[in-house]
Design a protein around this motif. Structure first.
Motif, PDB file in Angstrom:
ATOM      1  N   ALA A  51       0.522   7.108   2.781  1.00 56.37           N
ATOM      2  CA  ALA A  51       1.760   6.345   2.583  1.00 56.37           C
ATOM      3  C   ALA A  51       2.372   5.949   3.922  1.00 56.37           C
ATOM      4  O   ALA A  51       2.833   4.813   4.094  1.00 56.37           O
ATOM      5  N   LEU A  52       2.347   6.877   4.896  1.00 54.80           N
ATOM      6  CA  LEU A  52       2.923   6.602   6.215  1.00 54.80           C
ATOM      7  C   LEU A  52       2.151   5.486   6.918  1.00 54.80           C
ATOM      8  O   LEU A  52       2.747   4.560   7.489  1.00 54.80           O
ATOM      9  N   ILE A  53       0.819   5.556   6.855  1.00 56.37           N
ATOM     10  CA  ILE A  53      -0.005   4.521   7.490  1.00 56.37           C
ATOM     11  C   ILE A  53       0.228   3.171   6.816  1.00 56.37           C
ATOM     12  O   ILE A  53       0.357   2.130   7.486  1.00 56.37           O
ATOM     13  N   SER A  54       0.284   3.180   5.482  1.00 53.16           N
ATOM     14  CA  SER A  54       0.481   1.914   4.756  1.00 53.16           C
ATOM     15  C   SER A  54       1.840   1.298   5.085  1.00 53.16           C
ATOM     16  O   SER A  54       1.961   0.070   5.217  1.00 53.16           O
ATOM     17  N   ILE A  55       2.877   2.127   5.220  1.00 53.35           N
ATOM     18  CA  ILE A  55       4.201   1.624   5.577  1.00 53.35           C
ATOM     19  C   ILE A  55       4.189   1.032   6.980  1.00 53.35           C
ATOM     20  O   ILE A  55       4.701  -0.072   7.217  1.00 53.35           O
ATOM     21  N   TYR A  56       3.565   1.744   7.932  1.00 56.22           N
ATOM     22  CA  TYR A  56       3.536   1.280   9.320  1.00 56.22           C
ATOM     23  C   TYR A  56       2.767  -0.035   9.447  1.00 56.22           C
ATOM     24  O   TYR A  56       3.251  -0.996  10.053  1.00 56.22           O
ATOM     25  N   VAL A  57       1.570  -0.080   8.871  1.00 59.46           N
ATOM     26  CA  VAL A  57       0.755  -1.291   8.948  1.00 59.46           C
ATOM     27  C   VAL A  57       1.446  -2.438   8.210  1.00 59.46           C
ATOM     28  O   VAL A  57       1.447  -3.592   8.675  1.00 59.46           O
ATOM     29  N   GLY A  58       2.054  -2.132   7.057  1.00 55.72           N
ATOM     30  CA  GLY A  58       2.765  -3.161   6.304  1.00 55.72           C
ATOM     31  C   GLY A  58       3.903  -3.775   7.092  1.00 55.72           C
ATOM     32  O   GLY A  58       4.084  -4.999   7.102  1.00 55.72           O
ATOM     33  N   GLY A  64       5.140   8.486  -1.134  1.00 53.69           N
ATOM     34  CA  GLY A  64       3.829   9.039  -1.468  1.00 53.69           C
ATOM     35  C   GLY A  64       3.850   9.847  -2.753  1.00 53.69           C
ATOM     36  O   GLY A  64       2.935   9.754  -3.587  1.00 53.69           O
ATOM     37  N   THR A  65       4.917  10.633  -2.939  1.00 51.91           N
ATOM     38  CA  THR A  65       5.023  11.462  -4.147  1.00 51.91           C
ATOM     39  C   THR A  65       5.147  10.595  -5.395  1.00 51.91           C
ATOM     40  O   THR A  65       4.462  10.835  -6.400  1.00 51.91           O
ATOM     41  N   HIS A  66       5.990   9.576  -5.372  1.00 52.18           N
ATOM     42  CA  HIS A  66       6.217   8.739  -6.549  1.00 52.18           C
ATOM     43  C   HIS A  66       5.055   7.793  -6.829  1.00 52.18           C
ATOM     44  O   HIS A  66       4.864   7.365  -7.976  1.00 52.18           O
ATOM     45  N   LEU A  67       4.269   7.466  -5.797  1.00 54.91           N
ATOM     46  CA  LEU A  67       3.123   6.586  -6.010  1.00 54.91           C
ATOM     47  C   LEU A  67       1.819   7.352  -6.133  1.00 54.91           C
ATOM     48  O   LEU A  67       0.763   6.753  -6.341  1.00 54.91           O
ATOM     49  N   GLY A  68       1.876   8.661  -5.997  1.00 50.83           N
ATOM     50  CA  GLY A  68       0.662   9.449  -6.090  1.00 50.83           C
ATOM     51  C   GLY A  68      -0.232   9.290  -4.881  1.00 50.83           C
ATOM     52  O   GLY A  68      -1.453   9.423  -4.989  1.00 50.83           O
ATOM     53  N   LEU A  69       0.362   8.997  -3.712  1.00 53.89           N
ATOM     54  CA  LEU A  69      -0.406   8.824  -2.479  1.00 53.89           C
ATOM     55  C   LEU A  69      -0.198  10.024  -1.569  1.00 53.89           C
ATOM     56  O   LEU A  69       0.856  10.663  -1.579  1.00 53.89           O
TER      57      LEU A  69
END
Length: 352
Positions: free
Chosen positions: A310-317, A300-305
C-alpha cells in the motif's frame, strides 16, 4: 522455452499494471463524469432496490429521488465551504494593513523575545527581521492577497464544475436506472466465461472502492479527533465545531486543513500571540504526521493489501498522478489483483 515461460507471468503483470494505469489516466482526463456516475450507480443500487421493492414505484423515480438528495447535499456543502473560505480570506486581507501600527507598537516586545533566544537564532537573522519587519508584513499581505485572488479566479471554474456535476448526475441516473438492461446487453456481447470473470472483477472493485472510502473516513475521523483534542487543550473557542471543519477539510487535495491552520497561525503571530501560533503549527504537524504514518496501514487494511505494498502504491501513484495518486495508486494494485484472481492473466506463482 522453460526459462521464457517462467518470466511470462511477470510480463503479464507489467502489462496489466501499464494498461490499467493508462486506462485510469484516460478515464480521469476524458471520461471522469461517467466513471464517477457508474460508481455512484453501483453504490446506490442496494438503496434503490430496497425502496423500489418497498414502495412499489418506478425505478426511474426512485433513482431521481436518491440522486437529487445526494447531489443537493453535496452541492450545498461545496458552495457553503467555498463562499465561507472566500469571505474569511477577504476579511483577513482587509484588516491586515490596519495592524501595521499595532505591530510597530509591539515590535519591542517581539524584539525582546527574539533576543531572549539569541543563542538559537544568529544575530544577523534577528537584525534582518527587525530592520525589514514592514517588508515582511507587506510580503505576507501580498501572499494572502494572491492566494485570495487565486481562489476568486478558481470560482470561474464553477461553470465547468456545474457541467461535470450535470454529466455525472445524468450518467449515474442512466447507469442506475438501466442497470439490468446494460448488463443483459453486455452478457449477449461477451463470451460466457469472459463475462463471469468480469463479474468477479466488478465485485472485487466495488468491495475495494468501498474499502477505500472506509479507509479515508477512518483517517478523517482520526484527524478530526486529534484536532478537537488539540483545540480543547489550547482552550480554543468552538473547539468542537472548528475541529470537525478541519477534519472534513482533510479530504481536500493540496490544501486540506492547512487553509485553516496556516492563516490562523500567521495571524496569531502577527498580533503578537507567538506561543499560540507555535502551538497551532505544532498541532497541525501532529495531525499531518499521524495521517501520513497511519495512511498506508489503514488503506492496506481496508483494501486487503500488505502495508508495504500500500505504501509503495501510494508513493508511486503520487509521483505519477500527483495528489490523486493517493487514491489511484492503491486502486491500480487492487484492479491488477482482481484481474489476476479472475484468471484473465496467470498468477505469479503456480500453486499446482
Amino acid at each position: 522455452m522453460g526459462l521464457k515461460a517462467d518470466y511470462r507471468p511477470l510480463v503479464y503483470l507489467g502489462l496489466a499494471i501499464a494498461v490499467v494505469s493508462i486506462v485510469i489516466a484516460i478515464v480521469l482526463k476524458y471520461l471522469l463524469p461517467f466513471a464517477v456516475g457508474m460508481l455512484i450507480a453501483l453504490m446506490i443500487d442496494p438503496i434503490v432496490n430496497r425502496i423500489e421493492l418497498k414502495l412499489k414505484i418506478s425505478r426511474g423515480i426512485v433513482v431521481i429521488l436518491v440522486l437529487s438528495a445526494i447531489f443537493s447535499a453535496l452541492g450545498y456543502l461545496i458552495i457553503l465551504a467555498i463562499s465561507r473560505l472566500t469571505f474569511e480570506l477577504g476579511k483577513l486581507i482587509n484588516i491586515l494593513p490596519s495592524y501595521t501600527d499595532f505591530l510597530s507598537a509591539i515590535l519591542s516586545d517581539i524584539g525582546s523575545f527574539m533576543f531572549s533566544i539569541y543563542d538559537i537564532i544568529p544575530k544577523t537573522v534577528l537584525d534582518y527581521l527587525l530592520k525589514n519587519w514592514g517588508q515582511i508584513i507587506s510580503y505576507l499581505t501580498g501572499f494572502l492577497s494572491n492566494f485570495y485572488t487565486f481562489l476568486v479566479e478558481k470560482l470561474g471554474l464553477i461553470p465547468n464544475i456545474l457541467v461535470f456535476l450535470i454529466f455525472t448526475f445524468l450518467s449515474s441516473y442512466f447507469f442506475a436506472k438501466d442497470k439490468k438492461r446494460i448488463m443483459i446487453s453486455i452478457r449477449k456481447i461477451l463470451p460466457h466465461n469472459f463475462y463471469k470473470k468480469l463479474e468477479n472483477i466488478q465485485l472485487e472493485l466495488l468491495i475495494s472502492f468501498v474499502g477505500l472510502i472506509k479507509a479515508q473516513i477512518t483517517l478523517v475521523m482520526i484527524s478530526t479527533l486529534i484536532t478537537i483534542a488539540g483545540f480543547y487543550i489550547l482552550k480554543v473557542d468552538y473547539a468542537l465545531t472548528l475541529g470537525i471543519i478541519c477534519g472534513v477539510l482533510d479530504v481536500l487535495p493540496i490544501f486540506g486543513p492547512s487553509i485553516i491552520f496556516i492563516p490562523w497561525a500567521v495571524f496569531s503571530a502577527i498580533v503578537g500571540n507567538i506561543k499560540f501560533a507555535i502551538a497551532l503549527i505544532a498541532l497541525y504537524l501532529v495531525v499531518v504526521g499521524c495521517r501520513q504514518v497511519l495512511q498506508a496501514k489503514v488503506i492496506g487494511t481496508h483494501l486487503g493489501l500488505d502495508p508495504i505494498v500500500a505504501l509503495i502504491s501510494i508513493y508511486v501513484g503520487i509521483k505519477i498522478f500527483g495528489f490523486l495518486g493517493l487514491f489511484i495508486g492503491p486502486l491500480v494494485v487492487v484492479i491488477v489483483r482482481a484481474v489476476i484472481q479472475s484468471g484473465l492473466i496467470p498468477p505469479l506463482v503456480n500453486r499446482t
